[in-house]
Design a protein around this motif. Structure first.
Motif, short mmCIF file in Angstrom:
data_model
loop_
_atom_site.label_atom_id
_atom_site.label_comp_id
_atom_site.label_asym_id
_atom_site.label_seq_id
_atom_site.Cartn_x
_atom_site.Cartn_y
_atom_site.Cartn_z
N LYS A 72 0.81 -1.21 0.00
CA LYS A 72 0.00 0.00 0.00
C LYS A 72 0.85 1.27 0.00
CE LYS A 72 -3.64 -2.39 -0.18
NZ LYS A 72 -4.29 -2.53 -1.51
N VAL A 73 2.16 1.12 0.03
CA VAL A 73 3.07 2.25 -0.13
C VAL A 73 4.01 1.91 -1.28
CG1 VAL A 73 4.83 3.71 0.92
CG2 VAL A 73 2.94 2.85 2.32
N LEU A 74 3.84 2.61 -2.41
CA LEU A 74 4.60 2.31 -3.62
C LEU A 74 5.67 3.37 -3.83
CD1 LEU A 74 1.61 1.36 -5.96
CD2 LEU A 74 2.97 -0.14 -4.49
N PRO A 75 6.94 3.01 -3.69
CA PRO A 75 8.03 3.98 -3.90
C PRO A 75 8.07 4.49 -5.34
CG PRO A 75 8.81 2.02 -2.74
CD PRO A 75 7.45 1.69 -3.25
N TYR A 76 8.40 5.75 -5.51
CA TYR A 76 8.50 6.33 -6.84
C TYR A 76 9.50 5.55 -7.70
CZ TYR A 76 5.82 10.61 -5.84
OH TYR A 76 4.83 11.51 -5.57
N ASP A 77 10.62 5.16 -7.12
CA ASP A 77 11.65 4.46 -7.90
C ASP A 77 11.10 3.16 -8.47
OD1 ASP A 77 13.45 6.48 -7.38
OD2 ASP A 77 14.37 5.45 -5.66
N GLN A 78 10.33 2.43 -7.68
CA GLN A 78 9.75 1.17 -8.16
C GLN A 78 8.74 1.44 -9.27
OE1 GLN A 78 7.30 -0.88 -5.31
NE2 GLN A 78 7.29 -2.81 -6.48
N LEU A 79 7.90 2.43 -9.09
CA LEU A 79 6.89 2.76 -10.10
C LEU A 79 7.54 3.20 -11.40
CD1 LEU A 79 4.33 4.67 -7.84
CD2 LEU A 79 3.89 2.53 -9.07
N MET A 80 8.56 4.04 -11.33
CA MET A 80 9.22 4.51 -12.55
C MET A 80 9.87 3.36 -13.30
SD MET A 80 10.79 8.32 -11.70
CE MET A 80 11.70 7.85 -10.23
N LEU A 81 10.42 2.40 -12.55
CA LEU A 81 11.04 1.24 -13.18
C LEU A 81 10.01 0.37 -13.86
CD1 LEU A 81 13.60 -0.47 -13.64
CD2 LEU A 81 13.09 -1.62 -11.46
N GLU A 82 8.90 0.09 -13.16
CA GLU A 82 7.87 -0.80 -13.69
C GLU A 82 7.10 -0.18 -14.85
OE1 GLU A 82 7.18 -3.89 -12.95
OE2 GLU A 82 8.57 -4.13 -11.28
N LEU A 83 6.99 1.14 -14.88
CA LEU A 83 6.19 1.81 -15.89
C LEU A 83 7.02 2.45 -17.00
CD1 LEU A 83 3.66 3.60 -13.47
CD2 LEU A 83 3.31 1.46 -14.73
N ASP A 84 8.33 2.32 -16.92
CA ASP A 84 9.22 2.96 -17.91
C ASP A 84 9.03 4.47 -17.95
OD1 ASP A 84 10.81 0.95 -18.80
OD2 ASP A 84 9.58 0.43 -20.54
N VAL A 85 8.96 5.07 -16.77
CA VAL A 85 8.82 6.52 -16.66
C VAL A 85 10.17 7.08 -16.24
CG1 VAL A 85 7.67 8.38 -15.40
CG2 VAL A 85 6.37 6.36 -16.09
N THR A 86 10.57 8.19 -16.83
CA THR A 86 11.94 8.69 -16.63
C THR A 86 12.09 9.74 -15.55
OG1 THR A 86 11.59 10.31 -18.40
CG2 THR A 86 12.55 8.18 -19.02
N ASN A 87 10.99 10.40 -15.13
CA ASN A 87 11.12 11.44 -14.10
C ASN A 87 9.87 11.49 -13.22
OD1 ASN A 87 9.19 13.62 -15.23
ND2 ASN A 87 10.54 13.20 -16.99
N VAL A 88 10.04 12.14 -12.08
CA VAL A 88 8.97 12.19 -11.08
C VAL A 88 7.74 12.93 -11.60
CG1 VAL A 88 8.34 13.10 -8.81
CG2 VAL A 88 10.53 11.94 -9.12
N ARG A 89 7.94 14.02 -12.31
CA ARG A 89 6.81 14.80 -12.80
C ARG A 89 5.95 13.96 -13.74
NH1 ARG A 89 5.41 20.16 -13.73
NH2 ARG A 89 3.28 20.15 -14.55
N GLU A 90 6.58 13.22 -14.62
CA GLU A 90 5.84 12.35 -15.54
C GLU A 90 5.09 11.26 -14.77
OE1 GLU A 90 6.68 9.45 -19.43
OE2 GLU A 90 8.34 10.54 -18.46
N LEU A 91 5.74 10.71 -13.74
CA LEU A 91 5.10 9.67 -12.94
C LEU A 91 3.87 10.21 -12.21
CD1 LEU A 91 5.03 6.86 -11.60
CD2 LEU A 91 6.54 7.80 -9.83
N GLU A 92 4.01 11.36 -11.56
CA GLU A 92 2.89 11.94 -10.81
C GLU A 92 1.74 12.30 -11.74
OE1 GLU A 92 5.15 13.83 -6.91
OE2 GLU A 92 4.70 15.13 -8.61
N ASP A 93 2.05 12.82 -12.92
CA ASP A 93 0.99 13.13 -13.89
C ASP A 93 0.25 11.85 -14.29
OD1 ASP A 93 1.60 15.79 -13.83
OD2 ASP A 93 2.74 15.81 -15.70
N PHE A 94 0.99 10.77 -14.47
CA PHE A 94 0.36 9.50 -14.85
C PHE A 94 -0.56 9.00 -13.73
CE2 PHE A 94 0.26 4.86 -14.81
CZ PHE A 94 -0.20 4.60 -16.09
N ILE A 95 -0.06 9.01 -12.50
CA ILE A 95 -0.86 8.53 -11.37
C ILE A 95 -2.14 9.35 -11.22
CG2 ILE A 95 -0.93 8.25 -8.86
CD1 ILE A 95 0.77 6.16 -10.22
N ILE A 96 -2.00 10.67 -11.33
CA ILE A 96 -3.16 11.55 -11.14
C ILE A 96 -4.14 11.44 -12.30
CG2 ILE A 96 -3.91 13.95 -10.96
CD1 ILE A 96 -1.24 14.51 -9.50
N ASN A 97 -3.64 11.63 -13.51
CA ASN A 97 -4.52 11.74 -14.68
C ASN A 97 -5.04 10.39 -15.17
OD1 ASN A 97 -4.12 14.55 -14.77
ND2 ASN A 97 -2.25 14.30 -15.96
#
Length: 259
Positions: free
Chosen positions: A108-133
């Motif tokens: 229930k706590v997903l680290p940004y580093d793990q999410l970026m690796l699993e989703l092929d996302v290169t930066n935090v801003r892109e990751l947060e936009d994906f999670i939100i939108n």
């Protein structure tokens, strides 16, 4: 319309559509289903007889594609992309959304580093936009983005299709939950019983105190009444205390002068 009702209607639509097709025509239905922005469950489509009949045929890649969307992740696709059809942009997005749901199943706590690796996302801003939108606004997850701790705290995540062999584990999890719930209920009932007992004891103690107070009041009243009657009798008896008139008319004794 809530997400569960919409899912049910979409599943029913694609089940009927797949049931009416055979061979390569089913592949087109599968591509459409796995590209649909609001569909996140595929086990019912997998169970359609005409879909199952793709096994071992030249169109079996579409059956594997459907299994990937039912149970797999973006990493699974990358590992087997050579044996699967190339994904459309909408399918890529859908598979990444499903990947987030899979990760949320176990943590229930997903680290940004793990999410970026699993989703092929290169930066935090892109990751947060994906999670939100693409996840929160889509209604498949709820949670909090913690930029300080660099993690996504999951509060709710939609469930995915059960993987083969997962049913036994889920039954065990539900059995454990039921056992915990039963123990909690027993504990609550014991506390309620204890509270009722203490309440009865408190009521009894209060009544005992009130009875003692009443006894004291009665004792004081009786003593006061007896004391009052004793004084009244003293003043009313002959030879008792004389009133003023009686003392005034009584002959005075002549006192003899001292020699």
């Amino acid at each position: 319309m809530d997400i569960e009702q919409k899912q049910a209607e979409l599943i029913d639509h694609f089940v009927k559509k797949a049931s009416a097709q055979v061979g390569s025509a089913i592949g087109a239905v599968i591509v459409e289903a796995t590209s649909h922005a609001s569909l996140f469950a595929f086990s019912e489509i997998l169970a359609v007889p005409t879909v199952a009949e793709l096994e071992g045929t030249e169109n079996s890649v579409y059956l594997e594609l459907l299994r990937l969307f039912a149970h797999g992740t973006w990493s699974d696709y990358k590992s087997n992309s050579g044996s699967l059809p190339q994904l459309l942009p909408d399918q890529v997005l859908k598979l990444k959304q499903l990947t987030v749901l899979t990760l949320a199943e176990t943590n229930k706590v997903l680290p940004y580093d793990q999410l970026m690796l699993e989703l092929d996302v290169t930066n935090v801003r892109e990751l947060e936009d994906f999670i939100i939108n693409e996840c929160i606004y889509a209604g498949i997850v709820r949670g909090k983005l913690d930029q300080l701790r660099r993690c996504f705290e999951v509060q709710f995540a939609a469930g995915r299709d059960l993987r083969p062999g997962q049913l036994g584990s889920m039954i065990q999890t539900l059995s454990n939950w039921l056992g915990t719930s039963d123990n909690l209920l027993i504990s609550i009932q014991e506390k309620i019983k204890w509270a009722d007992t203490m309440s009865e004891l408190d009521k009894k103690h209060r009544k005992d105190v009130e009875d003692k107070v009443e006894e004291v009041k009665k004792s004081v009243a009786v003593k006061a009444d007896l004391d009052f009657r004793g004084i009244e009798e003293i003043y009313s008896e002959p030879g008792g205390v004389m009133d003023y008139e009686e003392d005034r008319i009584r002959p005075k004794r002549r006192r003899h002068p001292l020699v």
